[in-house]
Design an enzyme around this catalytic site. Structure first.
Site, PDB file in Angstrom:
ATOM      1  CG  ASN A 177      -1.703   1.297   1.354  1.00  0.00           C
ATOM      2  OD1 ASN A 177      -2.694   1.471   0.654  1.00  0.00           O
ATOM      3  ND2 ASN A 177      -1.286   2.211   2.226  1.00  0.00           N
ATOM      4  CD  GLU A 178      -1.789   5.732   0.263  1.00  0.00           C
ATOM      5  OE1 GLU A 178      -1.263   6.225   1.280  1.00  0.00           O
ATOM      6  OE2 GLU A 178      -2.933   6.056  -0.113  1.00  0.00           O
ATOM      7  CE1 TYR A 249      -9.797   8.402   0.705  1.00  0.00           C
ATOM      8  CE2 TYR A 249      -7.432   8.465   0.315  1.00  0.00           C
ATOM      9  CZ  TYR A 249      -8.564   7.783   0.736  1.00  0.00           C
ATOM     10  OH  TYR A 249      -8.460   6.486   1.185  1.00  0.00           O
ATOM     11  CD  GLU A 297      -6.446   3.892   0.433  1.00  0.00           C
ATOM     12  OE1 GLU A 297      -6.506   5.074   0.828  1.00  0.00           O
ATOM     13  OE2 GLU A 297      -5.579   3.089   0.815  1.00  0.00           O
TER      14      GLU A 297
END
Length: 516
Positions: A177-178, A249, A297
């Site tokens: 992840n990331e 986001y 996400e």
């Protein structure tokens, strides 16, 4: 009043609606797991501690796949801590969110929960502090039938905890992840990560050749390494992976609602950029297979401005067990934006095959719950639930001729944003549509070429409530302030759909159609 003319043609389609496009995300962060999906002793909890009021809302929301257990959390996580008898599991600190992880809920519990919720599991592995052997062992533990150390340990642990002993049969895996982010535990350069992901992928597929793998892409489009990160990672992993991830986001800044309502323009450009990079690597490497996108996400998240009291600045608060973290209260404006972000994902359904709204419960989530209290739907619940339930068959290529609205960030954009799906077998065509105009209603018509609309099955709209404003939200003491209402100003004339959408609204209209 603004106007928009939409046209679809039976002959022009994008792709089949991807089943996994309507995914969600459960991370060991804040109150997503503990007092979210799992709260032993709650009046609505079953014998396993699964909150049934939350479970009912999850089923209504309709996610098809859920990513677990992180997120930033996974880059410091030892999966072995979450299996075996609960009383024997270690309590550890979680450096990602500066909290205490009890490990009372782990892999077996999540598998049982996912089976009850009827969702596919998307399992993330730790490539931050761990590596090839731990990844390989987890696939063996999860998927191998029996007769080996890890598979037999799974059966033993299932028997000891009253959870499933059968193979979990997890087919979708995230390779970390990331890891491009300096905030990530085990942050790596693109070359470091690409090589580790490649070797982990090879080892995992030696255990189960039928699994699908997602390589880590950029944490967001603003990262200084965006583009070059994807190119380097895929240059190492192209033959081993099936997808590369995207994260984004969005939030309203400084009261600039017009730009916020147009953020799907940014999502469209972000996706197009990643597709271009994938295809450049494919061409340069003379690969025959196609790698697609897992947008695993995405959501509205107020990282500054609204609802900042519970932002993840935990160090000053000390080490706590499942504190409140980023429990944003979503309003009407947020719901309209979420609807348009879902439109963007559908528009790109030929390449975006997986998408996960982050997260499922409490943490920037469509569902909220209170400890020993109720669970309820946030405003953003409704666009997701309706699109997940009604988007079937083919994504249609939609021609939009809309009046424009000015924005500070994107210039002039279409006042009306929309997408259409057509299910030939069911004889249903569904229009998902948003009016970005802050003050003016929108007069919208849809022309169908090669299809004959015979009736309107349903028509709903989410807009500013009669007693409220664009910041109205569903709170614990006003759980139904924002929701879908019947759209009354809608009709068919000569097979053409016409409607009037209120200012700043999102709607869905389902038509009975036949091929002309």
């Amino acid at each position: 009043m603004t106007t928009a003319h939409l046209t679809v043609d039976r002959a022009f389609t994008v792709a089949e609606v991807p089943h996994r496009l309507f995914g969600s995300f459960v991370e060991h962060m804040g109150r997503c797991v503990y007092t979210g999906i799992h709260e032993p002793g709650h009046p609505q909890a079953d014998s396993r501690g699964f909150r049934q009021d939350v479970m009912q809302l999850v089923r209504e929301l309709g996610p098809t796949v859920v990513r677990y257990p992180g997120g930033n959390f996974v880059s410091g996580y030892r999966w072995e801590d979450g299996v075996g008898p609960v009383e024997d599991r270690p309590v550890r600190i979680d450096g990602a969110w500066h909290t205490v992880e009890t490990n009372a809920f782990g892999l077996h519990e999540f598998v049982d929960w996912a089976r009850e919720a009827d969702v596919e599991i998307m399992e993330a592995i730790n490539l931050g502090t761990r590596g090839v052997e731990e990844a390989r062992a987890l696939v063996e533990y999860a998927n191998h039938p029996h007769g080996t150390y890890w598979s037999d340990l799974r059966r033993k642990n299932g028997a000891a905890t009253g959870t499933t002993q059968d193979p979990f049969d997890i087919k979708l895996w995230c390779l970390g992840n990331e890891l491009d982010g300096p905030w990530q535990i085990g942050h790596k350069t693109a070359d470091e990560y690409g090589r580790l992901a490649q070797e982990s992928a090879k080892a995992m597929k030696l255990v189960d050749p039928d699994i699908e793998l997602v390589a880590v892409g950029s944490s967001n489009r603003r990262m200084p390494t965006f583009g070059s990160w994807e190119h380097t990672v895929l240059s190492h992993t192209y033959e081993e992976v099936d997808y590369i991830s995207m994260h984004a986001y969005y939030q309203e800044h400084d009261g600039d609602a017009a730009s916020f309502l147009a953020e799907a323009v940014d999502m469209d450009a972000f996706i197009d950029g990643v597709v271009s990079t994938i295809d450049a690597v494919k061409a340069a490497g003379k690969h025959s297979k196609q790698v697609d996108i897992s947008f695993d996400e995405w959501n509205v998240w107020y990282q500054s401005g609204l609802d900042t009291e519970d932002q993840p600045h935990q160090v000053a608060k000390g080490w706590q067990k499942h504190p409140r973290l980023i429990e944003d209260a979503y309003n009407v404006t947020d719901a309209v934006v979420v609807g348009t972000l879902l439109h963007s994902l559908l528009r790109h359904g030929d390449r975006v095959k997986i998408a996960n709204q982050a997260q499922l419960v409490n943490v920037i989530a469509p569902i909220r719950s209170e400890e020993d209290g109720p669970a309820w739907r946030q405003s953003i619940f409704w666009p997701f639930a309706r699109i997940a339930a009604k988007a079937r068959g083919q994504i249609m290529r939609l021609a939009v001729d809309s009046e424009q609205v000015p924005t500070q960030k994107f210039g002039d954009v279409d006042a009306v944003d929309a997408t259409v799906t057509w299910d030939e077998a069911a004889g249903k065509l569904v229009l998902f549509v948003a009016n970005r105009g802050l003050e003016e209603a929108a007069d919208v018509d849809l022309n169908l070429n090669g299809l004959q609309a015979t009736a309107i099955s349903s028509a709903e709209v989410l807009a500013v409530p009669e007693r409220g404003d664009r910041l109205t939200a569903n709170l614990v003491d006003s759980q139904d302030a924002v929701g879908l209402k019947p759209l009354t100003d809608v009709g068919l004339q000569d097979g053409r759909l016409h409607m009037t959408l209120p200012a700043m609204s999102w709607g869905v209209v389902e038509l009975d159609v036949a091929a002309a």
